[in-house]
Design a protein around this motif. Structure first.
Motif, PDB file in Angstrom:
ATOM      1  N   ILE A  46     -25.230 -67.393 -64.451  1.00 57.01           N
ATOM      2  CA  ILE A  46     -24.994 -66.279 -63.469  1.00 57.01           C
ATOM      3  C   ILE A  46     -23.361 -65.774 -63.372  1.00 57.01           C
ATOM      4  O   ILE A  46     -23.118 -64.345 -63.391  1.00 57.01           O
ATOM      5  CB  ILE A  46     -25.585 -66.707 -61.815  1.00 57.01           C
ATOM      6  CG1 ILE A  46     -26.806 -67.219 -61.957  1.00 57.01           C
ATOM      7  CG2 ILE A  46     -24.992 -65.724 -61.149  1.00 57.01           C
ATOM      8  CD1 ILE A  46     -27.726 -66.092 -62.215  1.00 57.01           C
ATOM      9  N   ALA A  47     -22.486 -66.708 -63.561  1.00 61.44           N
ATOM     10  CA  ALA A  47     -21.097 -66.433 -63.712  1.00 61.44           C
ATOM     11  C   ALA A  47     -20.749 -65.365 -64.847  1.00 61.44           C
ATOM     12  O   ALA A  47     -20.087 -64.561 -64.725  1.00 61.44           O
ATOM     13  CB  ALA A  47     -20.175 -67.685 -63.565  1.00 61.44           C
TER      14      ALA A  47
ATOM     15  N   ASP B 229     -21.951 -62.044 -63.940  1.00 56.73           N
ATOM     16  CA  ASP B 229     -21.150 -61.455 -63.145  1.00 56.73           C
ATOM     17  C   ASP B 229     -19.969 -60.895 -63.795  1.00 56.73           C
ATOM     18  O   ASP B 229     -19.542 -59.753 -63.609  1.00 56.73           O
ATOM     19  CB  ASP B 229     -20.773 -62.395 -62.064  1.00 56.73           C
ATOM     20  CG  ASP B 229     -21.677 -62.755 -60.941  1.00 56.73           C
ATOM     21  OD1 ASP B 229     -22.675 -62.373 -60.945  1.00 56.73           O
ATOM     22  OD2 ASP B 229     -21.536 -63.886 -60.193  1.00 56.73           O
TER      23      ASP B 229
ATOM     24  N   THR C  24     -34.568 -70.215 -62.569  1.00 54.85           N
ATOM     25  CA  THR C  24     -33.911 -71.494 -63.037  1.00 54.85           C
ATOM     26  C   THR C  24     -32.460 -71.341 -63.555  1.00 54.85           C
ATOM     27  O   THR C  24     -32.035 -72.462 -64.087  1.00 54.85           O
ATOM     28  CB  THR C  24     -34.740 -72.615 -63.534  1.00 54.85           C
ATOM     29  OG1 THR C  24     -35.285 -71.850 -64.631  1.00 54.85           O
ATOM     30  CG2 THR C  24     -35.956 -72.654 -62.594  1.00 54.85           C
TER      31      THR C  24
ATOM     32  N   PRO D 160     -28.805 -71.506 -64.536  1.00 57.38           N
ATOM     33  CA  PRO D 160     -27.763 -72.335 -64.236  1.00 57.38           C
ATOM     34  C   PRO D 160     -26.492 -71.382 -63.620  1.00 57.38           C
ATOM     35  O   PRO D 160     -26.703 -70.154 -64.236  1.00 57.38           O
ATOM     36  CB  PRO D 160     -27.302 -73.044 -65.310  1.00 57.38           C
ATOM     37  CG  PRO D 160     -28.289 -72.868 -66.510  1.00 57.38           C
ATOM     38  CD  PRO D 160     -29.137 -71.707 -65.934  1.00 57.38           C
ATOM     39  N   GLU D 161     -25.971 -71.831 -62.625  1.00 55.28           N
ATOM     40  CA  GLU D 161     -24.666 -70.854 -62.054  1.00 55.28           C
ATOM     41  C   GLU D 161     -23.925 -70.381 -63.027  1.00 55.28           C
ATOM     42  O   GLU D 161     -23.288 -69.364 -63.056  1.00 55.28           O
ATOM     43  CB  GLU D 161     -23.948 -71.791 -61.045  1.00 55.28           C
ATOM     44  CG  GLU D 161     -24.707 -72.023 -59.560  1.00 55.28           C
ATOM     45  CD  GLU D 161     -24.918 -70.575 -59.080  1.00 55.28           C
ATOM     46  OE1 GLU D 161     -24.166 -69.685 -59.046  1.00 55.28           O
ATOM     47  OE2 GLU D 161     -26.158 -70.536 -58.579  1.00 55.28           O
ATOM     48  N   TRP D 162     -23.540 -71.350 -64.320  1.00 58.38           N
ATOM     49  CA  TRP D 162     -22.714 -70.889 -65.312  1.00 58.38           C
ATOM     50  C   TRP D 162     -23.290 -69.623 -65.824  1.00 58.38           C
ATOM     51  O   TRP D 162     -22.275 -68.734 -66.208  1.00 58.38           O
ATOM     52  CB  TRP D 162     -22.325 -71.891 -66.215  1.00 58.38           C
ATOM     53  CG  TRP D 162     -23.285 -72.507 -67.113  1.00 58.38           C
ATOM     54  CD1 TRP D 162     -24.202 -73.707 -66.572  1.00 58.38           C
ATOM     55  CD2 TRP D 162     -23.640 -72.093 -68.229  1.00 58.38           C
ATOM     56  NE1 TRP D 162     -25.013 -73.778 -67.732  1.00 58.38           N
ATOM     57  CE2 TRP D 162     -24.904 -72.878 -68.637  1.00 58.38           C
ATOM     58  CE3 TRP D 162     -23.452 -71.179 -69.142  1.00 58.38           C
ATOM     59  CZ2 TRP D 162     -25.399 -72.654 -70.034  1.00 58.38           C
ATOM     60  CZ3 TRP D 162     -23.910 -70.780 -70.295  1.00 58.38           C
ATOM     61  CH2 TRP D 162     -25.076 -71.681 -70.728  1.00 58.38           C
TER      62      TRP D 162
ATOM     63  N   ARG E  32     -31.004 -57.913 -63.746  1.00 58.18           N
ATOM     64  CA  ARG E  32     -30.282 -58.442 -62.725  1.00 58.18           C
ATOM     65  C   ARG E  32     -30.098 -57.475 -61.564  1.00 58.18           C
ATOM     66  O   ARG E  32     -30.209 -57.823 -60.244  1.00 58.18           O
ATOM     67  CB  ARG E  32     -28.770 -58.976 -62.938  1.00 58.18           C
ATOM     68  CG  ARG E  32     -28.170 -59.797 -62.237  1.00 58.18           C
ATOM     69  CD  ARG E  32     -27.373 -60.889 -62.573  1.00 58.18           C
ATOM     70  NE  ARG E  32     -26.868 -61.771 -61.563  1.00 58.18           N
ATOM     71  CZ  ARG E  32     -25.779 -61.529 -61.132  1.00 58.18           C
ATOM     72  NH1 ARG E  32     -24.798 -60.629 -61.419  1.00 58.18           N
ATOM     73  NH2 ARG E  32     -25.520 -62.217 -60.129  1.00 58.18           N
TER      74      ARG E  32
END
Length: 125
Positions: free
Chosen positions: A90-91, A94, A84, A86-88, A34
């Motif tokens: 990526i969170a 993070d 692709t 999902p945002e969850w 990442r």
């Protein structure tokens, strides 16, 4: 979208993601990729100081989970995050980046100091 990609997206649930990221090596691989956007196997084996078969096995598991994709460029195979995600997911990455900040900094220093790194033909954005 290919059937394989559609199937992976449909099967990308929280339990599957956490099982994939629940291994220390796989989590560190995801965080390094990442940060760097793309890494080849030799860079990851050097950075983690692990064997090529071990790293490749973990990369295959992450790819099969739908978290990574790969591309071949001559003798090199590069891995990047699946576009692709999902945002969850990526969170989660993070949060893990914050939690592993000190260890990631040390690994990134090791990667930066690596000699004979493969050169990318395309400049990463």
């Amino acid at each position: 979208m290919s059937t394989r990609v559609e199937n992976l997206l449909l099967s990308l649930d929280a339990v599957r993601v956490f099982k994939c990221l629940g291994d220390e090596t796989r989590l560190l691989l995801m965080l390094l990729i990442r940060h760097e956007r793309e890494l080849c196997v030799c860079e990851m084996t050097h950075t983690l100081d692990d064997s090529q078969p071990k790293v490749s096995r973990h990369l295959a598991q992450l790819r099969n989970c739908g978290l990574l994709n790969d591309r071949r460029d001559g003798q090199w195979v590069y891995y990047g995050l699946a576009p692709t995600l999902p945002e969850w997911v990526i969170a989660i990455l993070d949060a893990a980046t914050v939690a592993e900040a000190a260890r990631l900094a040390a690994l990134q220093e090791r990667l930066t100091a690596m000699g004979n790194r493969p050169e990318r033909q395309l400049e990463m954005c």
